[in-house]
Design a protein around this motif. Sequence first.
Motif, mmCIF file in Angstrom:
data_model
loop_
_atom_site.group_PDB
_atom_site.id
_atom_site.type_symbol
_atom_site.label_atom_id
_atom_site.label_comp_id
_atom_site.label_asym_id
_atom_site.label_seq_id
_atom_site.Cartn_x
_atom_site.Cartn_y
_atom_site.Cartn_z
ATOM 1 N N LYS A 11 0.829 -1.212 0.000
ATOM 2 C CA LYS A 11 0.000 0.000 0.000
ATOM 3 C C LYS A 11 0.858 1.255 0.000
ATOM 4 O O LYS A 11 0.561 2.229 -0.727
ATOM 5 N N ILE A 15 0.667 3.990 -3.000
ATOM 6 C CA ILE A 15 0.325 5.393 -2.770
ATOM 7 C C ILE A 15 1.459 6.317 -3.219
ATOM 8 O O ILE A 15 1.227 7.418 -3.722
ATOM 9 N N PRO A 25 -1.678 10.269 -8.222
ATOM 10 C CA PRO A 25 -2.100 10.639 -6.869
ATOM 11 C C PRO A 25 -3.582 10.945 -6.742
ATOM 12 O O PRO A 25 -4.148 10.787 -5.657
ATOM 13 N N HIS A 28 -6.173 8.174 -5.177
ATOM 14 C CA HIS A 28 -6.167 7.685 -3.800
ATOM 15 C C HIS A 28 -7.308 8.250 -2.950
ATOM 16 O O HIS A 28 -7.940 7.491 -2.192
ATOM 17 N N ALA A 32 -10.088 5.904 -1.133
ATOM 18 C CA ALA A 32 -10.261 6.042 0.320
ATOM 19 C C ALA A 32 -11.693 6.419 0.665
ATOM 20 O O ALA A 32 -12.256 5.938 1.664
#
Length: 225
Positions: A11, A15, A25, A28, A32
């Motif tokens: 992870k 990320i 980016p 993410h 989430a």
Amino acid sequence: MTLQDRLDAFKADFIAGKPPYNAPPEIHPIMARATAELIASGAATRALKAGDRAPDFLLAAPDGTLVSSAELLERGPLVVSFYRGVWCPYCNMELQALQASLPQFTAAGAHLVAISPQTRANSRKSMRENGLDFPILSDRVNDVAAAFGLRFALPDYLVALYKSRGNDLAVTNDDPSWTLPMPGRFVISPDGMIVYAEVNPDYTRRPEPSDMLPAIRRARLTMAA
């Protein structure tokens, strides 16, 4: 290294956008958000728990053979792991960890199966790439997952993200519903009762396979009772 250590390392690299993942980016926060919403929905609290009776199932193995939970339970405890699919690196690492623990499960008298909504062809690929000696059974439209309380529908924004990343679950699963199972593991005793249940709506969190061994051994004793 524990399974969770491996998942956490993956992870962190994902990320960070490290090769070969090269994850942009902006994806993410979207991923989430979906996980946070699934947690907040309370879906995991409605899944089957230890003390509940497990649903019977009859599902196809990758070679087309029908596998009956009732027949497996006649031989001893049954370990069931719900698997999202060949495309999920977290799930693949879990399968590898389960494979490493398979000799311990077998020594304790248990059988192990994974259940996935993906097609049998993709299950063959999963078994080959992860070096599995246990079957991945095909649960079309996640009906068995639903019986265990694990099925959920992906939100539209997550469907759009998956498609943009080339992950079309409608094709992978031969099913347009865009549903998945929450990752879950169950130990079922020969009398059909669930004696261990672990369900987590956060697919990046997985318990150690060895955590199931005490429940497997207890379940085995029910055969002699």
